[in-house]
Design a protein around this motif. Structure first.
Motif, short mmCIF file in Angstrom:
data_model
loop_
_atom_site.label_atom_id
_atom_site.label_comp_id
_atom_site.label_asym_id
_atom_site.label_seq_id
_atom_site.Cartn_x
_atom_site.Cartn_y
_atom_site.Cartn_z
N PRO A 78 0.81 -1.21 0.00
CA PRO A 78 0.00 0.00 0.00
C PRO A 78 0.85 1.26 0.00
O PRO A 78 0.84 2.04 0.95
N SER A 79 1.63 1.46 -1.07
CA SER A 79 2.47 2.64 -1.19
C SER A 79 1.61 3.83 -1.57
O SER A 79 0.66 3.72 -2.36
N VAL A 80 1.94 4.97 -1.02
CA VAL A 80 1.21 6.19 -1.36
C VAL A 80 2.17 7.22 -1.93
O VAL A 80 1.97 8.42 -1.80
N ALA A 81 3.21 6.73 -2.59
CA ALA A 81 4.25 7.64 -3.10
C ALA A 81 4.18 7.84 -4.60
O ALA A 81 4.77 8.78 -5.13
N ASP A 82 3.49 6.96 -5.32
CA ASP A 82 3.44 7.07 -6.78
C ASP A 82 2.46 8.15 -7.19
O ASP A 82 1.37 8.27 -6.62
N PRO A 83 2.79 8.94 -8.22
CA PRO A 83 1.82 9.93 -8.71
C PRO A 83 0.67 9.24 -9.44
O PRO A 83 0.88 8.37 -10.29
N VAL A 84 -0.53 9.62 -9.10
CA VAL A 84 -1.73 8.98 -9.64
C VAL A 84 -2.58 10.03 -10.34
O VAL A 84 -2.83 11.11 -9.79
N ASP A 85 -3.01 9.71 -11.55
CA ASP A 85 -3.94 10.56 -12.30
C ASP A 85 -5.36 10.15 -11.89
O ASP A 85 -5.84 9.08 -12.25
N LEU A 86 -6.02 11.01 -11.12
CA LEU A 86 -7.34 10.68 -10.61
C LEU A 86 -8.36 10.54 -11.74
O LEU A 86 -9.25 9.69 -11.68
N ASN A 87 -8.23 11.37 -12.76
CA ASN A 87 -9.14 11.25 -13.91
C ASN A 87 -9.00 9.89 -14.58
O ASN A 87 -10.00 9.27 -14.96
N GLU A 88 -7.77 9.42 -14.72
CA GLU A 88 -7.54 8.12 -15.32
C GLU A 88 -8.13 7.01 -14.46
O GLU A 88 -8.70 6.04 -14.98
N SER A 89 -7.99 7.14 -13.13
CA SER A 89 -8.58 6.14 -12.22
C SER A 89 -10.10 6.12 -12.33
O SER A 89 -10.73 5.06 -12.28
N VAL A 90 -10.71 7.31 -12.51
CA VAL A 90 -12.16 7.37 -12.69
C VAL A 90 -12.57 6.64 -13.96
O VAL A 90 -13.51 5.85 -13.99
N GLY A 91 -11.84 6.90 -15.07
CA GLY A 91 -12.17 6.24 -16.33
C GLY A 91 -12.03 4.73 -16.25
O GLY A 91 -12.89 3.97 -16.72
N ALA A 92 -10.94 4.27 -15.62
CA ALA A 92 -10.74 2.82 -15.48
C ALA A 92 -11.82 2.20 -14.62
O ALA A 92 -12.33 1.10 -14.92
N SER A 93 -12.21 2.88 -13.56
CA SER A 93 -13.25 2.34 -12.67
C SER A 93 -14.60 2.28 -13.39
O SER A 93 -15.37 1.32 -13.22
N LEU A 94 -14.89 3.28 -14.20
CA LEU A 94 -16.15 3.28 -14.95
C LEU A 94 -16.20 2.11 -15.92
O LEU A 94 -17.24 1.48 -16.11
#
Length: 485
Positions: free
Chosen positions: A329-345
């Motif tokens: 559970p690393s919290v150090a990587d940069p995450v694109d929240l928009n991309e996560s939303v698209g993948a989840s959808l």
């Protein structure tokens, strides 16, 4: 030291018992007076009855005061001790008056001094008991000395003679009373104090045991939650491995199909002019039981849809692998929240396809530090909850909005126009094992785990829900340091 709370409760209860005992003493005094009168004993009955009436009056006052405090339900140790001292002092004064009217140094009621010493030991601290015992002895000694010197009249009982005028007799009785008082105070107060200390230790041990039990229960609850999270993580690990195998097995034929689709497209581009000329020469020409004009109009769209379908299959496999992959559970990587939303959808498309989905994603959204798969789990869980809340309603709407606040924090709002939640449900929404879907197999861990993931990312989650209007969940995350304000 005796526990203060123990003193407050015990002393107040014993005061009530002492008041009841005094009613019995008044009845006994009246009965003894009546018997003496019947047997012709010469006593100052008016004085004795006056003392009895005085005891009745102040005991009635003590009783009413005790009931008033009992109704309020507020007990103070210092008030109870003051009341106990006051009552015992009043009894000593009344008892001394009874001793005076009943024969002075010859009165058998002298033994009641000893009874009050034992009562004082039950109700007061040891120094207070000694002070009360000394006060009682001084009262008795004052009365017998005043009678000895003729200041107070002596009321003889029967034919006992003038023993109250004998200094040696007074000294012997007084010394005996003093020794008995001191011995009784020492023994009774020592025994009672020891019992109080033991009971206080038991009370403290019981409180400590209750605290340990509460801590153990909390630890067990946390352990169960961690166990379920671990089971879920193990399931995700297995799913990740399965997804990796699926990706390998599916991607190969998908690439084969995509390559063949490109060849088929090029072939169709070359064949269509020839087929067109053939169709012109043969007006009734059909392809796959379709008239050629219809086939000619739709063949390009069919090939494009097939190609798009293969791309969608590849995207779904990649998103599933990313969602369920085994990782710390690393919290150090940069995450694109928009991309996560698209993948989840894409992952929950089949679950939410009956509802209208509105996406308003900020194209300039900064990245956030974290784990893409963990954040994806949170988004998927909330999308599924929104879809289940909407149920089968035809006008269901799910909205997703990303934005950046004035403080630089990145937010994602997931809203639905479902039935909403009560205040009680909102307060327990993130409690482990709390669920409103028991009948459908819900375990109450989805939002609890999501809450833990958000906290691991130094984020926050807020719920705004109204019955009949819907629910909005707002996830807020700090931006990545390299892109922070």
């Amino acid at each position: 030291m005796v526990d203060r709370l123990f003193l407050e409760k015990e002393l107040f209860g014993r005061l009530g018992w002492f008041i009841k005992m005094r009613w019995g003493f008044i009845a006994g005094l009246l009965l003894a007076t009546l018997l003496c009168r019947l047997f012709g004993v010469d006593l100052p009955y008016r004085g004795i009855l006056a003392v009895g009436g005085l005891i009745f009056i102040y005991n009635l006052g003590f009783f009413l005061r005790h009931r008033a405090i009992e109704r309020r339900g507020i007990h103070y140790a210092w008030r109870a001790q003051r009341a106990a001292n006051l009552q015992i002092c009043a009894d000593y004064l009344s008892l001394t008056a009874v001793v005076h009217y009943g024969g002075g140094v010859d009165n058998p009621f002298i033994l009641l001094y000893l009874l009050h010493v034992m009562i004082g030991s039950l109700m007061l601290r040891r120094p207070q008991v000694w002070a009360q015992g000394l006060f009682a002895f001084l009262l008795f000694l004052s009365v017998v000395l005043l009678e000895y010197h003729g200041v107070l009249p002596h009321y003889a009982v029967g034919e006992l003679g003038p023993r109250y005028q004998s200094a040696w007799y007074i000294l012997a009785v007084s010394a005996a009373l003093l020794v008995t008082l001191c011995s009784l105070i020492y023994m009774s107060s020592a025994i009672i104090q020891d019992l109080r200390d033991r009971e206080a230790r038991i009370t403290q041990a019981s409180a400590l045991l209750e605290k340990k039990s509460s801590d153990l229960e909390a630890a067990n609850r946390e352990l169960r939650e961690k166990q379920h999270q671990l089971v879920q993580s193990e399931k995700l690990v297995s799913l990740g491995r399965l997804s990796a195998g699926m990706a390998h097995e599916i991607n190969n034929p998908i690439q084969f199909i995509q390559g063949n689709m490109r060849i088929l497209g090029e072939a169709m581009d070359s064949m269509l002019p020839v087929v067109d000329r053939h169709a012109e020469a043969h007006p009734g020409f059909k392809v796959a039981r379709l008239s050629y004009p219809v086939f000619r109009q739709h063949i390009a769209t069919l090939l494009k849809d097939m190609s798009s379908g293969t791309v969608r299959i590849a995207d779904i496999v990649r998103d599933l692998k990313k969602f369920a992959r085994s990782e710390e559970p690393s919290v150090a990587d940069p995450v694109d929240l928009n991309e996560s939303v698209g993948a989840s959808l894409r992952l929950v498309h089949n679950k939410i396809k009956r509802h209208k989905v509105i996406c308003e994603l900020d194209p300039d959204l900064p990245r956030i530090p974290g784990s893409a798969s963990k954040i994806g789990q949170v988004i998927v869980a909330n999308l599924i909850n929104a879809a289940e809340a909407l149920g089968d309603r035809q006008d269901g709407v799910i909205e997703l909005r990303t934005s950046t606040g004035p403080d630089g924090r990145v937010s994602l709002c997931i809203a639905d126009n479902g039935p909403g939640m009560t205040e009680e449900v909102q307060q327990r929404l993130f409690d482990p094992f709390f669920t409103t879907k028991q009948n459908s197999g819900g375990m109450g861990l989805g939002l609890s785990v999501a809450y833990g993931i958000i906290k691991d990312h130094q984020g926050s989650i807020e719920v705004d829900s109204k019955l009949g209007e819907g629910t909005t969940l707002t996830l807020s995350f700090p931006p990545a340091r390299s892109e922070g304000a």
